[in-house]
Design an enzyme around this catalytic site. Structure first.
Site, mmCIF file in Angstrom:
data_model
loop_
_atom_site.group_PDB
_atom_site.id
_atom_site.type_symbol
_atom_site.label_atom_id
_atom_site.label_comp_id
_atom_site.label_asym_id
_atom_site.label_seq_id
_atom_site.Cartn_x
_atom_site.Cartn_y
_atom_site.Cartn_z
ATOM 1 N N HIS A 62 8.136 49.934 74.578
ATOM 2 C CA HIS A 62 8.565 49.114 73.296
ATOM 3 C C HIS A 62 9.984 48.851 73.421
ATOM 4 O O HIS A 62 10.662 49.857 72.888
ATOM 5 C CB HIS A 62 7.361 49.691 72.515
ATOM 6 C CG HIS A 62 6.012 49.779 72.624
ATOM 7 N ND1 HIS A 62 5.458 48.313 72.294
ATOM 8 C CD2 HIS A 62 5.569 51.173 73.644
ATOM 9 C CE1 HIS A 62 3.978 48.597 72.854
ATOM 10 N NE2 HIS A 62 4.097 50.024 73.549
ATOM 11 N N ASN A 94 4.655 43.419 70.891
ATOM 12 C CA ASN A 94 3.763 43.827 69.167
ATOM 13 C C ASN A 94 5.615 43.554 68.654
ATOM 14 O O ASN A 94 5.640 44.810 67.703
ATOM 15 C CB ASN A 94 2.913 44.354 69.216
ATOM 16 C CG ASN A 94 3.532 45.863 70.244
ATOM 17 O OD1 ASN A 94 3.829 46.097 71.200
ATOM 18 N ND2 ASN A 94 2.970 47.358 69.403
ATOM 19 N N HIS A 232 -1.531 53.341 79.631
ATOM 20 C CA HIS A 232 -2.068 54.243 79.575
ATOM 21 C C HIS A 232 -3.077 55.330 78.633
ATOM 22 O O HIS A 232 -3.938 55.690 78.375
ATOM 23 C CB HIS A 232 -0.977 54.105 77.634
ATOM 24 C CG HIS A 232 -1.487 53.017 76.835
ATOM 25 N ND1 HIS A 232 -2.758 53.106 76.220
ATOM 26 C CD2 HIS A 232 -0.763 52.583 75.578
ATOM 27 C CE1 HIS A 232 -2.874 52.122 75.112
ATOM 28 N NE2 HIS A 232 -1.564 52.077 75.323
ATOM 29 N N ASP A 305 5.890 53.971 78.073
ATOM 30 C CA ASP A 305 5.007 53.627 76.555
ATOM 31 C C ASP A 305 5.926 54.610 75.893
ATOM 32 O O ASP A 305 5.635 54.435 74.536
ATOM 33 C CB ASP A 305 4.025 54.703 76.000
ATOM 34 C CG ASP A 305 2.601 53.519 75.300
ATOM 35 O OD1 ASP A 305 3.531 52.114 74.758
ATOM 36 O OD2 ASP A 305 1.918 54.245 74.041
ATOM 37 N N HIS A 309 10.541 55.227 66.568
ATOM 38 C CA HIS A 309 10.283 54.692 65.477
ATOM 39 C C HIS A 309 11.465 55.173 64.767
ATOM 40 O O HIS A 309 12.075 56.770 64.572
ATOM 41 C CB HIS A 309 9.051 55.535 65.303
ATOM 42 C CG HIS A 309 7.762 54.753 65.343
ATOM 43 N ND1 HIS A 309 7.438 53.634 65.327
ATOM 44 C CD2 HIS A 309 6.544 55.143 66.292
ATOM 45 C CE1 HIS A 309 6.225 53.658 65.567
ATOM 46 N NE2 HIS A 309 5.961 54.431 66.559
ATOM 47 N N GLY A 324 3.632 57.309 68.181
ATOM 48 C CA GLY A 324 4.788 56.598 69.132
ATOM 49 C C GLY A 324 5.786 57.579 69.762
ATOM 50 O O GLY A 324 6.233 58.126 68.702
#
Length: 433
Positions: A62, A94, A232, A305, A309, A324
């Site tokens: 991400h 996303n 995952h 993955d 954050h 996450g």
């Protein structure tokens, strides 16, 4: 531009042992691999017996851009990738807006090229705005450069929509990469529905929330013939379902993360959001099934993955913090130390799951250390030992459950398309156009 890596150790494909080789890079390609190479025009880097591998490939990251640049950007995420030895990463859709339009795909590719740290392969959204209702224009997305489709971050709840998506993706030769989660079972949960959840009175997410979608999707994909890939994977039942599908000859593949391979819910010391990820850390039995599945080939590849954050977000606690953890900068040393050195995997098996195998699954011309291939190379010091220190991360994210873990096997030099993108010794090389 020429670079000559001297005195490296590479894996012998026949024996799995390390053997001495020199590697000559000319431009963006590997020109020669031999026991001894001399070239007066090349910049010589003596890697002094360190392990030289094809650059790692991560099919699930991400990068957060567009929309969540406070968490991560394409530049910071790919720099973190380079530090972790990764030369190719696939970014999930996303974002805000999601990767559901040609313009977003083009923007991501342009920014990745400008940053120059690693190759970025966008994965397009299955549904518009990831709302699970209307399919995206997959044909246009593929033409723009997506290599698969996914609604990662949310499971496609409608079986009808998922079946339509599989039919369309298959007609275009696009893999369907599925986040498997039944909202009726998972919604509101923050950890695995196990002993830890009970101890602290937290709402749990049962394993069935994942495995029910895995079972549904395997059945939907069976007649269509689409390449169906499970994101995952975390549960014993899911591993069993994938194994059975493979035994029938179905094109079903799966990935597993370092955190699911190394931790279970019993390892969570207290309600600490650094241990909050989706899917959650499951039971010891699930973890054992994941390791076995990786060893026997049921699980095909390792993917991080990587999900950064902000510190303030994770400080909200187990129930309110977002799911996450980050993983690009620690994946190899963690797995080398705690799976290879403990005898669970061989070095050759670990490297295959992070290089050649993901390239094969998704039809990529990378992941191989060979003459005539792209000069995507990672040099690793298998003897260097130090703790995981989030304060040194190049990612904006600091959210890891592995802080303080002692690890060996740190990448010290990463080369992407013939350019040095990470050098622990701070060798400065100007990027070539």
């Amino acid at each position: 531009m020429k670079i000559l890596l001297k005195n490296g150790q590479v894996l012998d494909e026949q024996t799995g042992k390390l053997i001495k080789k020199d590697i000559l890079i000319v431009g963006e390609m590997i020109a020669k691999i031999a026991a001894e190479i001399e070239d007066e025009e090349a910049e010589v880097i003596d890697v002094d017996g360190k392990f030289v591998s094809a650059g790692f490939i991560d099919m699930h990251v991400h990068l957060r851009e567009p929309g969540f640049e406070k968490k991560e950007t394409i530049e910071t995420g790919t720099y973190a990738a380079a530090r972790g030895g990764f030369t190719t990463v696939a970014c999930m859709p996303n974002t805000r807006p999601p990767i559901d339009s040609v313009e977003i795909v083009q923007d991501i590719l342009a920014k990745a090229e400008e940053a120059g740290y690693a190759r970025v392969l966008p994965i397009g959204a299955i549904t518009i705005r990831q709302l699970g209702q209307e399919l995206t224009d997959m044909e246009a997305l593929k033409a723009a450069g997506v290599i698969a489709v996914s609604d990662d971050g949310v499971g496609v709840q409608s079986s009808k929509v998922m079946k339509e998506a599989m039919r369309k993706a298959h007609s275009l030769g696009l893999p369907v990469v599925a986040h498997c989660e039944d909202d009726t079972l998972a919604k509101g949960g923050c950890v695995h529905d196990g002993e830890f959840a009970k101890r602290y009175g937290l709402q749990g997410i049962p394993s069935e929330a994942e495995s029910i979608h895995v079972a549904r999707d395997i059945l939907l994909a069976e007649d269509i013939g689409v390449h169906y890939h499970v994101c995952h994977i975390s549960a014993e039942q899911s591993v069993r379902l994938v194994r059975e599908a493979k035994a029938r000859g179905q094109k079903v593949t799966a990935e597993v993360t370092p955190h699911h391979l190394l931790l279970c819910d019993e390892d969570i010391p207290e309600p600490d959001a650094m241990y909050k990820m989706n899917p959650p850390l499951r039971s010891k039995k699930d973890r054992a099934a994941l390791i076995q599945g990786l060893k026997d080939g049921t699980i095909d590849i390792i993917a991080t993955d990587h999900a950064p954050h902000m510190v303030s977000e994770k400080a909200q606690g187990m129930e309110l913090a977002p799911f996450g953890v980050v993983g690009l900068e620690t994946a190899f040393p963690l797995l080398y130390t705690h799976l290879v050195l403990t005898g669970e995997l061989t070095l050759a098996e670990l490297v295959e799951k992070m290089t050649r195998k993901p390239a094969e699954l998704f039809g990529l011309p990378y992941g191989v250390l060979a003459e005539g291939k792209s000069a995507d190379i990672t040099v690793i010091d298998l003897e260097e030992e130090r703790p995981v220190d989030p304060n040194t991360f190049k990612s904006k994210g600091r959210n890891t459950p592995f802080s303080g873990w002692q690890c060996k096997g740190w990448p010290v030099l990463t080369i992407y398309r013939g350019n040095i993108t990470w050098d622990q010794a701070d060798i400065v090389v100007t990027f070539e156009e």
